[in-house]
Design an enzyme around this catalytic site. Structure first.
Site, PDB file in Angstrom:
ATOM      1  N   GLU A  26      89.016 -57.375 -20.741  1.00  0.00           N
ATOM      2  CA  GLU A  26      87.728 -57.394 -20.008  1.00  0.00           C
ATOM      3  C   GLU A  26      87.405 -58.778 -19.443  1.00  0.00           C
ATOM      4  OE1 GLU A  26      84.642 -55.580 -22.433  1.00  0.00           O
ATOM      5  OE2 GLU A  26      85.543 -53.602 -22.164  1.00  0.00           O
ATOM      6  N   GLU A  31      90.108 -48.268 -23.520  1.00  0.00           N
ATOM      7  CA  GLU A  31      88.887 -48.172 -24.339  1.00  0.00           C
ATOM      8  C   GLU A  31      88.030 -47.057 -23.757  1.00  0.00           C
ATOM      9  OE1 GLU A  31      86.546 -51.652 -25.322  1.00  0.00           O
ATOM     10  OE2 GLU A  31      88.340 -52.924 -25.267  1.00  0.00           O
TER      11      GLU A  31
HETATM   12  O1  AHR Z   1      85.346 -51.723 -28.441  1.00  0.00           O
HETATM   13  C1  AHR Z   1      84.292 -52.620 -28.592  1.00  0.00           C
HETATM   14  C2  AHR Z   1      84.251 -53.668 -27.481  1.00  0.00           C
HETATM   15  O2  AHR Z   1      83.940 -53.050 -26.269  1.00  0.00           O
HETATM   16  C3  AHR Z   1      85.549 -54.383 -27.203  1.00  0.00           C
HETATM   17  O3  AHR Z   1      85.757 -55.488 -28.009  1.00  0.00           O
HETATM   18  C4  AHR Z   1      85.394 -54.803 -25.782  1.00  0.00           C
HETATM   19  O4  AHR Z   1      86.619 -54.891 -25.108  1.00  0.00           O
HETATM   20  C5  AHR Z   1      84.451 -53.777 -25.180  1.00  0.00           C
HETATM   21  O5  AHR Z   1      83.431 -54.363 -24.487  1.00  0.00           O
END
Ligand code: AHR
Length: 498
Positions: A172, A291
């Site tokens: 990210e 994610e």
């Molecule tokens: O999964 C939780 C968090 O969400 C992770 O660390 C990040 O990559 C995202 O913002």
């Protein structure tokens, strides 16, 4: 209410890459400490891993697990988690404002992943660190021996290389919350140069470049385009991340979010292909949705957590039945995009926005979302089929028109088995008629359901089996037509066999 689904074994999207049933363990909250690792737990094995948790992970059958972050990775020194445990440094962990003991690191996680039957999707730090540490990490993990870092691995007790095949180039990096966030040009350049070094050390590896942290990011689209302009030739996938909430407490809007998930995928695939066209490239960049989940239940509890604790209970969402329905819809969306989504990670796996929960020193149990994920992982491997759907529509509060039926179908040629996944998003019973054009004679084998629960029902330590699947679905086959009853607000796994 009636809907129709038309399927043909000739009408294939693509073979499902098993890595879409991946998940994620970050050094965050109690995912590692108190989650997968707790040496004082009665079920701990000789390495301190909780066997009760391993059993649940194996039940899910997770082929790949992303590690060690997440936001955590952008401040991580991988060397801290190697070598004798009593000599590993305690560090201030700035992403989540905790203290990281480094009792678990890449070596230990590799052992855990083997026990879980998973490969590791390793992320490198492109926040506080860069190409140099990334190439050393590839050398440590994948080079057989006879060099500084490969011999360090052997000295640490791991004679054989880990052979980690897939790597994430940071996490990210567009997010202002990220440690050492970057502009698209800054990130694109560093990703390109890091990729070149990593692939020189091990040309067999595949790399995931960071896409936007979500569709809502103001730089979405432009970010992907610029990043790929820089590193197209050196990477293999681009990442997508998304989390949904139901703050509005509006079930119609909530279950409509899988259509946004779908749009996100088609949009990123289109951007990748526009860069491909511009570059006259023959190579296709595929998608790593590394994610995805529902995340909001724990936000207010998290705001009250004091900083600089070891493994505090962060992001411990307790999932309810409606979350399981949306997770089921998101899984079906991934299956329908099997041609482009090759990796996906349910974020995360244990305690932190996770299908598996634990008590420190106590029980481990499955949350509601565990079950659709398990069903998709078990029965969603094979050829994803094109779904031609005719469904009644509902209108959401904001005026969106949403099909009441969401579905995906997977044909497993070897097993002679067709699995139809379906969610009925409406409060009425739906008859689903599936026209099976060319599968030969199929018989109903099993119709698993999750239905009849209150939308807010949960599983907890004291009532861990409150929301569970049942095998009471009704499906009949006559000739080339299967007729299934889909109960109001239900998750269905309809298995037909030769
Ligand atoms: O999964 C939780 C968090 O969400 C992770 O660390 C990040 O990559 C995202 O913002």
């Amino acid at each position: 209410m009636k809907s129709t689904l038309r399927l043909s074994r000739e009408n294939v999207v693509a073979p499902v890459d098993k890595r879409v049933f991946g998940s994620f363990i970050e050094h965050l909250g109690r995912a590692v400490y108190g989650g997968i690792y707790e040496p004082s737990h009665p079920s701990a094995d000789e390495e301190g891993f909780r066997k009760d948790v391993l059993d649940l992970v194996r039940e899910l059958d997770v082929p790949i697990v992303r590690y060690p972050g997440g936001n955590f990775v952008s401040g991580y020194n991988w060397e801290d988690g190697t070598g004798p445990k009593d000599q590993r440094p305690r560090r201030l962990e700035l992403a989540w404002k905790t203290i990281e003991t480094n009792e678990v690191g890449i070596d230990d996680f590799q052992s855990w992943a083997k026990k879980a039957g998973s490969e590791v999707l390793m992320a490198v730090n492109l926040g506080t660190r860069g190409p140099d540490e990334a190439r050393h990490l590839v050398e440590y993990c994948n080079f057989p021996g006879g060099t500084y870092y490969s011999d360090l691995r052997r000295k640490n007790g791991f004679e054989e290389p880990f052979g980690i095949k897939t790597w994430c180039l940071g996490n990210e990096m567009d997010g202002p919350w990220q440690i050492c966030a970057k502009t698209a040009d800054e990130y694109g350049r560093i990703a390109c140069e890091t990729a070149k070094l990593m692939k020189t050390v091990d040309p067999s590896i595949e790399l995931v470049a960071c896409g936007s942290s979500g569709l809502m990011m103001p730089t979405f689209g432009e970010w992907e385009k610029k990043v790929l302009d820089h590193c197209y030739d050196y990477v293999d996938y681009i990442s997508l991340h998304t989390y949904y909430d139901n703050y509005a407490d509006d079930i119609g809007e909530f279950l409509a979010k899988s259509l946004d998930f779908d749009t996100f995928i088609t949009s990123v695939a289109a951007i990748c292909d526009s860069v491909k066209a511009k570059k006259h490239s023959k190579k296709t960049i595929n998608l790593s949705f590394d994610e995805w989940n529902v995340w909001y239940h724990s936000n207010s509890a998290d705001a009250a957590i004091k900083p600089w604790q070891i493994a505090p209970p962060q992001l411990e969402d307790v999932y309810n039945f409606e979350d399981a329905l949306l997770v089921g819809c998101m899984l079906m969306t991934l299956l329908r995009h099997a041609d482009r989504v090759k990796i996906a990670c349910l974020a995360q796996l244990v305690n932190v926005i996770a299908p598996i929960m634990t008590e420190n020193g106590g029980k481990a149990w499955a949350q509601t979302i565990f079950y659709p994920f398990m069903h998709a992982s078990h029965y969603g491997r094979g050829l994803s089929l094109v779904t031609k759907v005719d469904s009644p529509i509902y209108t959401t509060t904001s005026g969106r028109e949403i099909p009441c039926l969401e579905t995906a179908a997977v044909w497993n040629e070897e097993a002679g088995e067709l699995t139809i996944f379906a969610v009925n998003k409406s409060p009425e019973t739906m008859d689903l008629e599936t026209k099976l054009s060319d599968f030969g004679a199929l018989l109903p084998h099993q119709h698993i359901t999750m239905d009849g629960y209150g939308l807010k029902d949960t599983n907890t330590a004291s009532d861990p089996d409150h929301v569970v699947p049942k095998e009471n679905g009704e499906t009949k086959v006559s000739g080339n037509t299967a007729v299934s009853t889909l109960k109001p607000y239900s998750w269905n796994v309809i298995r037909l066999k030769k």
